[in-house]
Design a protein around this motif. Structure first.
Motif, PDB file in Angstrom:
ATOM      1  N   PRO A 174       6.686  32.411  13.113  1.00  0.00           N
ATOM      2  CA  PRO A 174       6.936  33.332  14.092  1.00  0.00           C
ATOM      3  C   PRO A 174       8.322  33.258  14.509  1.00  0.00           C
ATOM      4  CG  PRO A 174       5.303  31.270  14.554  1.00  0.00           C
ATOM      5  CD  PRO A 174       5.897  30.995  13.273  1.00  0.00           C
ATOM      6  N   ALA A 216       9.374  30.327  16.856  1.00  0.00           N
ATOM      7  CA  ALA A 216       9.338  29.371  16.503  1.00  0.00           C
ATOM      8  C   ALA A 216      10.941  29.098  15.906  1.00  0.00           C
ATOM      9  CB  ALA A 216       8.705  28.625  15.448  1.00  0.00           C
ATOM     10  N   ARG A 261      13.527  28.044  18.465  1.00  0.00           N
ATOM     11  CA  ARG A 261      14.065  27.012  18.437  1.00  0.00           C
ATOM     12  C   ARG A 261      14.773  26.343  17.790  1.00  0.00           C
ATOM     13  NH1 ARG A 261       9.527  27.776  23.061  1.00  0.00           N
ATOM     14  NH2 ARG A 261       8.451  28.645  20.614  1.00  0.00           N
ATOM     15  N   LYS A 294      17.046  41.902  22.087  1.00  0.00           N
ATOM     16  CA  LYS A 294      17.757  42.898  21.689  1.00  0.00           C
ATOM     17  C   LYS A 294      16.850  43.587  21.555  1.00  0.00           C
ATOM     18  CE  LYS A 294      22.876  43.233  23.141  1.00  0.00           C
ATOM     19  NZ  LYS A 294      23.949  43.221  22.965  1.00  0.00           N
ATOM     20  N   LYS A 343       9.431  46.153  17.142  1.00  0.00           N
ATOM     21  CA  LYS A 343       9.308  45.608  16.073  1.00  0.00           C
ATOM     22  C   LYS A 343       8.164  45.324  15.318  1.00  0.00           C
ATOM     23  CE  LYS A 343      11.732  41.951  18.728  1.00  0.00           C
ATOM     24  NZ  LYS A 343      11.887  40.538  19.716  1.00  0.00           N
ATOM     25  N   LYS A 344       7.912  45.241  14.062  1.00  0.00           N
ATOM     26  CA  LYS A 344       7.103  44.920  13.626  1.00  0.00           C
ATOM     27  C   LYS A 344       6.671  43.853  12.241  1.00  0.00           C
ATOM     28  CE  LYS A 344       7.186  49.673  11.685  1.00  0.00           C
ATOM     29  NZ  LYS A 344       6.809  51.001  11.310  1.00  0.00           N
ATOM     30  N   ARG A 377       2.638  42.882   6.889  1.00  0.00           N
ATOM     31  CA  ARG A 377       1.769  43.913   7.557  1.00  0.00           C
ATOM     32  C   ARG A 377       2.594  45.471   7.332  1.00  0.00           C
ATOM     33  NH1 ARG A 377      -1.829  43.009  12.245  1.00  0.00           N
ATOM     34  NH2 ARG A 377      -1.800  40.465  12.226  1.00  0.00           N
ATOM     35  N   GLU A 378       3.799  45.471   6.934  1.00  0.00           N
ATOM     36  CA  GLU A 378       4.664  46.606   6.118  1.00  0.00           C
ATOM     37  C   GLU A 378       4.214  46.766   5.118  1.00  0.00           C
ATOM     38  OE1 GLU A 378       5.049  48.920   8.403  1.00  0.00           O
ATOM     39  OE2 GLU A 378       3.903  47.912   9.477  1.00  0.00           O
ATOM     40  N   PHE A 384       5.572  25.026  12.596  1.00  0.00           N
ATOM     41  CA  PHE A 384       5.972  26.408  13.246  1.00  0.00           C
ATOM     42  C   PHE A 384       5.327  27.030  14.133  1.00  0.00           C
ATOM     43  CE2 PHE A 384       9.475  25.872  10.791  1.00  0.00           C
ATOM     44  CZ  PHE A 384      10.260  25.952  11.223  1.00  0.00           C
ATOM     45  N   TRP A 385       3.968  26.818  13.444  1.00  0.00           N
ATOM     46  CA  TRP A 385       2.845  28.068  14.668  1.00  0.00           C
ATOM     47  C   TRP A 385       2.033  26.787  15.421  1.00  0.00           C
ATOM     48  CZ3 TRP A 385       3.001  32.950  13.559  1.00  0.00           C
ATOM     49  CH2 TRP A 385       4.101  33.937  11.959  1.00  0.00           C
ATOM     50  N   SER A 417       4.467  27.137  18.324  1.00  0.00           N
ATOM     51  CA  SER A 417       4.828  28.695  19.280  1.00  0.00           C
ATOM     52  C   SER A 417       3.480  28.303  20.410  1.00  0.00           C
ATOM     53  CB  SER A 417       3.735  29.646  18.593  1.00  0.00           C
ATOM     54  OG  SER A 417       3.952  30.846  18.704  1.00  0.00           O
ATOM     55  N   SER A 418       2.797  29.510  20.957  1.00  0.00           N
ATOM     56  CA  SER A 418       2.352  29.663  22.455  1.00  0.00           C
ATOM     57  C   SER A 418       1.171  29.674  21.834  1.00  0.00           C
ATOM     58  CB  SER A 418       3.016  29.336  23.576  1.00  0.00           C
ATOM     59  OG  SER A 418       3.395  30.982  23.435  1.00  0.00           O
ATOM     60  N   SER A 435       1.324  36.105  14.878  1.00  0.00           N
ATOM     61  CA  SER A 435       2.305  35.838  15.068  1.00  0.00           C
ATOM     62  C   SER A 435       3.023  37.168  15.869  1.00  0.00           C
ATOM     63  CB  SER A 435       2.433  37.037  13.961  1.00  0.00           C
ATOM     64  OG  SER A 435       3.497  37.866  14.133  1.00  0.00           O
ATOM     65  N   PRO A 436       4.541  36.154  16.671  1.00  0.00           N
ATOM     66  CA  PRO A 436       4.530  37.183  18.017  1.00  0.00           C
ATOM     67  C   PRO A 436       5.132  38.785  18.022  1.00  0.00           C
ATOM     68  CG  PRO A 436       6.585  35.444  17.346  1.00  0.00           C
ATOM     69  CD  PRO A 436       5.057  35.526  16.395  1.00  0.00           C
ATOM     70  N   VAL A 437       4.930  38.739  16.348  1.00  0.00           N
ATOM     71  CA  VAL A 437       5.883  40.773  16.547  1.00  0.00           C
ATOM     72  C   VAL A 437       4.255  41.346  16.672  1.00  0.00           C
ATOM     73  CG1 VAL A 437       7.464  39.698  14.765  1.00  0.00           C
ATOM     74  CG2 VAL A 437       5.662  39.916  14.064  1.00  0.00           C
ATOM     75  N   GLN A 438       5.052  41.941  17.524  1.00  0.00           N
ATOM     76  CA  GLN A 438       3.886  43.606  17.235  1.00  0.00           C
ATOM     77  C   GLN A 438       2.911  43.673  15.951  1.00  0.00           C
ATOM     78  OE1 GLN A 438       2.671  44.072  19.939  1.00  0.00           O
ATOM     79  NE2 GLN A 438       2.263  45.932  20.888  1.00  0.00           N
ATOM     80  N   PRO A 473       1.630  46.163  13.575  1.00  0.00           N
ATOM     81  CA  PRO A 473       1.938  47.778  13.271  1.00  0.00           C
ATOM     82  C   PRO A 473       0.719  48.318  13.253  1.00  0.00           C
ATOM     83  CG  PRO A 473       1.375  45.992  11.489  1.00  0.00           C
ATOM     84  CD  PRO A 473       1.401  45.603  12.084  1.00  0.00           C
ATOM     85  N   ASN A 509      -0.133  50.955  12.043  1.00  0.00           N
ATOM     86  CA  ASN A 509      -0.876  51.454  10.887  1.00  0.00           C
ATOM     87  C   ASN A 509      -1.017  49.861  10.671  1.00  0.00           C
ATOM     88  OD1 ASN A 509      -2.151  52.387   8.873  1.00  0.00           O
ATOM     89  ND2 ASN A 509      -0.939  53.134   8.128  1.00  0.00           N
ATOM     90  N   SER A 561      -1.165  47.690   4.923  1.00  0.00           N
ATOM     91  CA  SER A 561      -0.237  46.954   4.054  1.00  0.00           C
ATOM     92  C   SER A 561      -0.111  48.103   3.353  1.00  0.00           C
ATOM     93  CB  SER A 561      -1.044  45.714   3.611  1.00  0.00           C
ATOM     94  OG  SER A 561       0.650  45.820   2.915  1.00  0.00           O
ATOM     95  N   THR A 562       1.663  48.542   2.797  1.00  0.00           N
ATOM     96  CA  THR A 562       1.475  49.629   2.178  1.00  0.00           C
ATOM     97  C   THR A 562       1.882  49.247   0.258  1.00  0.00           C
ATOM     98  OG1 THR A 562       3.703  49.553   2.860  1.00  0.00           O
ATOM     99  CG2 THR A 562       2.110  51.026   3.813  1.00  0.00           C
ATOM    100  N   TYR A 570      21.300  44.502  17.449  1.00  0.00           N
ATOM    101  CA  TYR A 570      20.164  43.294  17.398  1.00  0.00           C
ATOM    102  C   TYR A 570      20.107  41.911  18.620  1.00  0.00           C
ATOM    103  CZ  TYR A 570      18.072  46.247  13.922  1.00  0.00           C
ATOM    104  OH  TYR A 570      18.066  46.910  12.305  1.00  0.00           O
TER     105      TYR A 570
END
Lengths: 330, 330
Positions: free
Chosen positions: A274, A277, A280, A289, A295-296, A300-301, B20-21, B24-25, B29-32, B34, B36, B39-40, B69
């Motif tokens: 993550p 992580a 930290r 920012k 943020k994807k 997964r992309e 690491f994981w 994390s609380s 994964s903390p990222v959003q 996607p 869609n 996976s492309t 960023y």
């Protein structure tokens, strides 16, 4: 606890002085001897200022006035290069991080640009006392590991040469890591330019604790050079960001790998962590920012995987890149 | 080398992800995710931008654009207090340094100011993810060791309270060090106000390598907290400067002590180190604006020695300070 400390931590009692004085070019104190060499001792003289005070004014206490002697730092030496920006840690003699920007165009091979023309060199912008030295790496057993890879900077010879500055280096295990899995990982980052208009990569060292048999966490890392000068990171990270023109959303992922041989059969996603992580662990703020909805998860992309190309060296140099793919590490 | 690395450095291969994981609380994964979720993959599409380039313009490569960023740091959180300034290291969760100013007047006891009224507290100016926490010290076996001592800041209760912020703390071995030799060393610094109008003290942690049996240098230090959060320094330093009003010359000395019990019989001068050696170890520049001919060796100007006052606690509290001397550590 005390017993533990005595046994395992730090220099022994005799060690400190010899360690420090031994590193000094002169075994004598570097400060100027007093004009009057007689030690006066701390004996309060008659009428000493302690006894002659009135009401105490707290405004007379000014810790900030120390700075008249010079700001102590820590200073972060930024190196602004064509393909990357490095930020240097004067205490570990490693980068804190190196930031790169690559595009589909920038990573194409250019006639005449060749890493064999580049030479490793010390960064003379760093004061000598804090500088990573070529001799520190000599016979250390570690590679001078590029943080911004040479193969990411081949649009001009000068650009590639800049990646050979020691402020872009950390000691990396060669066989099985820098020359293998890590190199394939760098290649993965370059292949991302097939999907993204801009790929931004932050690379750097980490010094991570591990759980020991006594159930305590400890950080242990080697320091190379004589006298010891450059820390050998336990791990390396990359934060990888893919941008598409006209799209506010970015794809991002963080990876952390141990500085040790890694089996090519292992999946790249095993090393994804993550982003918070990584923040930290590194003490850095990453992509703060960017709102979370922009943020994807990069993995997964795209398929986060390495492609192992084990060409013999001679063939690797002669071979042209597979069509539509950047050349393997040259 | 590789074998060594595998055996002793860093987290095992399975370790990284869980480390690491696990921190994390959320285990996700903390990222959003996607929008869609399909996976492309990284398959070059027809007409992908890599094949549609003209002449490459190096100016399109802008590593500095990463900063849109947010700047990653490292940031040094400065804490401006009444008696000291602290500079915080977000990766070790220790100070880099704490700078103090004391005078003959400032260290006098003031009616009603008492360290028993002060409480240790977290510094809420530090983002939570980088903050030293009270719970990290709990049952760690280490003292919350003041870098700017409470006894140097007793001119108001508020001033003393500020020294109890965790940004002024490092984990220190208690018995034999923080409560003993180190305390006597702090007392030595206060006694310097008998000779100097202004005494400036920079205190901080070090993480020093030691020579191991295999002839390599390694840094090893514990990290306390669960998950591990605060580094336990191997050593501590003080840079001590004495100024006399109207005198351009200063007296300065640097000392480095291991974070372990130290016999009171040992001489303070055993721990003196050249200032430039401390600079190298800490990655800091010290007194660089003072010409060498204005720097005198403090330990040639005064007798650098500790005075051991082993009063029982109750008596120590009741006793007034010896005439003409600042009170022992309260």
């Amino acid at each position: 606890m005390s017993k533990f400390m005595l046994n395992t931590l730090g220099l022994g009692s005799v060690g400190i002085a010899s360690y420090f004085w031994g590193r000094s070019s002169t075994p004598q104190s570097p400060v100027q001897p007093p004009s009057n060499p007689t030690s006066t001792g701390i004996v309060p003289a008659k009428g000493n200022n302690q006894n002659s005070v009135g009401a105490f004014d707290p405004a007379t206490i000014r810790p900030q006035d120390f700075f008249k002697y010079g700001y102590p730092g820590p200073n972060h030496d930024l190196g602004n290069r064509n393909e990357f920006i490095s930020c240097y840690d004067r205490s570990t003699r490693n980068p804190y991080w190196v930031l790169e920007h690559i595009t589909p165009q920038s990573i194409k091979s250019v006639e005449g640009v060749d890493r064999k023309k580049s030479v490793f060199r010390e960064d003379e912008a760093i004061p000598l006392k804090f500088r990573a030295r070529l001799r520190d790496y000599f016979r250390s057993g570690y590679d001078r590991g590029h943080q911004a890879p040479a193969a990411d900077a081949k649009f001009t010879q000068e650009t590639m040469n800049e990646t050979f500055l020691l402020t872009n280096m950390s000691p990396q295990v060669g066989d099985g890591f820098n020359r293998d899995y890590w190199a394939h990982f760098e290649d993965f980052c370059r292949r991302l330019t097939q999907k993204y208009d801009n790929v931004r990569i932050m690379t750097g060292p980490l010094y991570l604790p591990k759980l020991c048999e006594d159930d305590k966490y400890r950080v242990t890392y080697e320091v190379i050079g004589s006298p010891p000068n450059i820390a050998v990171p336990t791990h390396f990270f990359k934060l990888v960001v893919g941008e598409k023109n006209g799209d506010e959303q970015i794809a991002a992922a963080a990876f952390v790998m141990p500085n040790e041989p890694i089996d090519n059969a292992r999946s790249l996603t095993e090393f994804q962590v993550p982003i918070d992580a990584l923040e930290r662990s590194a003490g850095l703020e990453l992509l703060q920012k960017v709102p979370y909805y922009n943020k994807k998860d990069l993995c997964r992309e795209v398929k986060c995987e390495i492609i192992v190309r084990e060409f013999p060296k001679a063939i690797q140099r002669a071979a042209s890149a597979p069509a539509g793919l950047p050349a393997p590490r040259n």
